[in-house]
Enzyme design. Structure first.
Site, PDB file in Angstrom:
ATOM      1  N   HIS A   1       0.848  -1.204   0.000  1.00  0.00           N
ATOM      2  CA  HIS A   1       0.000   0.000   0.000  1.00  0.00           C
ATOM      3  C   HIS A   1       0.884   1.254   0.000  1.00  0.00           C
ATOM      4  O   HIS A   1       0.645   2.196  -0.750  1.00  0.00           O
ATOM      5  CB  HIS A   1      -0.894   0.041   1.250  1.00  0.00           C
ATOM      6  CG  HIS A   1      -1.943  -1.045   1.312  1.00  0.00           C
ATOM      7  ND1 HIS A   1      -2.097  -1.864   2.401  1.00  0.00           N
ATOM      8  CD2 HIS A   1      -2.893  -1.436   0.427  1.00  0.00           C
ATOM      9  CE1 HIS A   1      -3.106  -2.706   2.187  1.00  0.00           C
ATOM     10  NE2 HIS A   1      -3.602  -2.469   0.992  1.00  0.00           N
TER      11      HIS A   1
ATOM     12  N   LYS B   1     -17.114  -6.193  10.538  1.00  0.00           N
ATOM     13  CA  LYS B   1     -17.279  -7.451  11.288  1.00  0.00           C
ATOM     14  C   LYS B   1     -16.046  -8.343  11.240  1.00  0.00           C
ATOM     15  O   LYS B   1     -15.620  -8.863  12.247  1.00  0.00           O
ATOM     16  CB  LYS B   1     -18.486  -8.206  10.723  1.00  0.00           C
ATOM     17  CG  LYS B   1     -19.781  -7.840  11.431  1.00  0.00           C
ATOM     18  CD  LYS B   1     -20.952  -8.588  10.858  1.00  0.00           C
ATOM     19  CE  LYS B   1     -21.311  -7.969   9.519  1.00  0.00           C
ATOM     20  NZ  LYS B   1     -22.298  -8.663   8.743  1.00  0.00           N
TER      21      LYS B   1
ATOM     22  N   ARG C   1      -2.039  -6.379  -8.549  1.00  0.00           N
ATOM     23  CA  ARG C   1      -0.950  -7.332  -8.304  1.00  0.00           C
ATOM     24  C   ARG C   1      -0.954  -8.338  -9.456  1.00  0.00           C
ATOM     25  O   ARG C   1      -1.017  -7.947 -10.604  1.00  0.00           O
ATOM     26  CB  ARG C   1      -1.149  -7.996  -6.942  1.00  0.00           C
ATOM     27  CG  ARG C   1      -0.795  -7.058  -5.802  1.00  0.00           C
ATOM     28  CD  ARG C   1      -1.404  -7.484  -4.506  1.00  0.00           C
ATOM     29  NE  ARG C   1      -2.844  -7.286  -4.549  1.00  0.00           N
ATOM     30  CZ  ARG C   1      -3.654  -7.393  -3.499  1.00  0.00           C
ATOM     31  NH1 ARG C   1      -3.160  -7.710  -2.331  1.00  0.00           N
ATOM     32  NH2 ARG C   1      -4.949  -7.194  -3.620  1.00  0.00           N
TER      33      ARG C   1
ATOM     34  N   SER D   1      -2.917  -7.919   2.683  1.00  0.00           N
ATOM     35  CA  SER D   1      -3.178  -7.783   4.127  1.00  0.00           C
ATOM     36  C   SER D   1      -3.575  -9.136   4.707  1.00  0.00           C
ATOM     37  O   SER D   1      -3.198  -9.490   5.820  1.00  0.00           O
ATOM     38  CB  SER D   1      -4.309  -6.782   4.368  1.00  0.00           C
ATOM     39  OG  SER D   1      -3.965  -5.528   3.849  1.00  0.00           O
TER      40      SER D   1
HETATM   41  P1  ADP Z   1      -9.835  -3.813  -0.681  1.00  0.00           P
HETATM   42  O1  ADP Z   1     -10.446  -4.612   0.432  1.00  0.00           O
HETATM   43  O2  ADP Z   1     -10.640  -2.635  -1.127  1.00  0.00           O
HETATM   44  O3  ADP Z   1      -9.328  -4.635  -1.837  1.00  0.00           O
HETATM   45  P2  ADP Z   1      -7.125  -3.466   0.260  1.00  0.00           P
HETATM   46  O4  ADP Z   1      -6.734  -2.675   1.434  1.00  0.00           O
HETATM   47  O5  ADP Z   1      -6.854  -4.933   0.303  1.00  0.00           O
HETATM   48  O6  ADP Z   1      -8.626  -3.108   0.024  1.00  0.00           O
HETATM   49  O7  ADP Z   1      -6.416  -2.893  -1.045  1.00  0.00           O
HETATM   50  C1  ADP Z   1      -6.664  -1.602  -1.511  1.00  0.00           C
HETATM   51  C2  ADP Z   1      -6.093  -1.483  -2.906  1.00  0.00           C
HETATM   52  O8  ADP Z   1      -4.691  -1.654  -2.846  1.00  0.00           O
HETATM   53  C3  ADP Z   1      -6.614  -2.557  -3.896  1.00  0.00           C
HETATM   54  O9  ADP Z   1      -6.736  -1.964  -5.170  1.00  0.00           O
HETATM   55  C4  ADP Z   1      -5.514  -3.587  -3.919  1.00  0.00           C
HETATM   56  O10 ADP Z   1      -5.471  -4.276  -5.151  1.00  0.00           O
HETATM   57  C5  ADP Z   1      -4.293  -2.696  -3.728  1.00  0.00           C
HETATM   58  N1  ADP Z   1      -3.191  -3.420  -3.134  1.00  0.00           N
HETATM   59  C6  ADP Z   1      -3.184  -4.131  -1.996  1.00  0.00           C
HETATM   60  N2  ADP Z   1      -1.988  -4.692  -1.772  1.00  0.00           N
HETATM   61  C7  ADP Z   1      -1.202  -4.324  -2.821  1.00  0.00           C
HETATM   62  C8  ADP Z   1       0.148  -4.609  -3.223  1.00  0.00           C
HETATM   63  N3  ADP Z   1       0.912  -5.415  -2.508  1.00  0.00           N
HETATM   64  N4  ADP Z   1       0.611  -4.049  -4.355  1.00  0.00           N
HETATM   65  C9  ADP Z   1      -0.198  -3.265  -5.115  1.00  0.00           C
HETATM   66  N5  ADP Z   1      -1.476  -2.973  -4.813  1.00  0.00           N
HETATM   67  C10 ADP Z   1      -1.981  -3.501  -3.692  1.00  0.00           C
END
Ligand code: ADP
Length: 163
Positions: free
Chosen positions: A19, A43, A92, A130
């Site tokens: 992120h 939740k 990704r 995450s």
């Molecule tokens: P969501 O639950 O909305 O997918 P996330 O917090 O998991 O939220 O991710 C937010 C955004 O960041 C998404 O577009 C996801 O694809 C991107 N993202 C998450 N991890 C990475 C990463 N390691 N590299 C690039 N983009 C990422």
């Protein structure tokens, strides 16, 4: 010329170095990046949205044109409120593509002026999520390659409490 603002919505449960990489890169492309913590489905979240926002604020403290907010409801409504020109998302491996593509098409239907800008993940973070960080941490595995020391500390505290 008006400021070009991007909003970066997500769960960030917890925020990872993937992120952060995305925010740093987007901060070079837009005048302002607003990282927006969604608190729609609390939740199943490990962290409350307040905790996630706190961690993100620490994460972006050194990026002058990045800020953190939170929202409930439609991303497009939050974007409208902030006069954003783009929604920022990350891609990704190919598995992200279909979901992000459908999200962007639907958001475009809700708000024609708003584009989705997807940045490709940087190589070290291609397979970082995450969910994976939480899973590894839940078994006591090493997560220091994936999150900042401050975030790692909070994750460890959570799992110590949950045990
Ligand atoms: P969501 O639950 O909305 O997918 P996330 O917090 O998991 O939220 O991710 C937010 C955004 O960041 C998404 O577009 C996801 O694809 C991107 N993202 C998450 N991890 C990475 C990463 N390691 N590299 C690039 N983009 C990422």
């Amino acid at each position: 010329m008006p400021e070009h603002i991007a909003i970066y919505p997500g769960s960030f449960d917890p925020p990872t170095l993937g992120h952060l990489d995305l925010i740093q890169r987007a901060a070079k492309l837009f005048h302002k990046v607003i990282v927006a913590v969604a608190h729609n489905d609390q939740k199943n979240a490990l962290f409350s949205f307040e905790e996630r926002a706190e961690m993100l604020k620490e994460l972006v403290a050194d990026i002058p044109n990045a800020e953190v907010d939170h929202f409930q409801g439609l991303t497009v409504d939050f974007a409208r409120k902030h006069h954003a020109v783009a929604i920022l998302r990350g891609l990704r491996a190919v598995s992200d593509f279909e979901y992000e593509f459908s999200l962007s098409v639907n958001n475009r239907k809700l708000h024609e002026e708003l584009d989705t800008v997807c940045l490709m993940s940087s190589e070290p973070y291609l397979f970082l999520s995450s969910r994976m960080v939480k899973e590894i941490a839940s078994y006591g595995g090493k997560i220091s390659h994936f999150v900042t020391p401050a975030v790692e500390r909070r994750i460890r505290e959570k799992f110590a409490k949950n045990c």
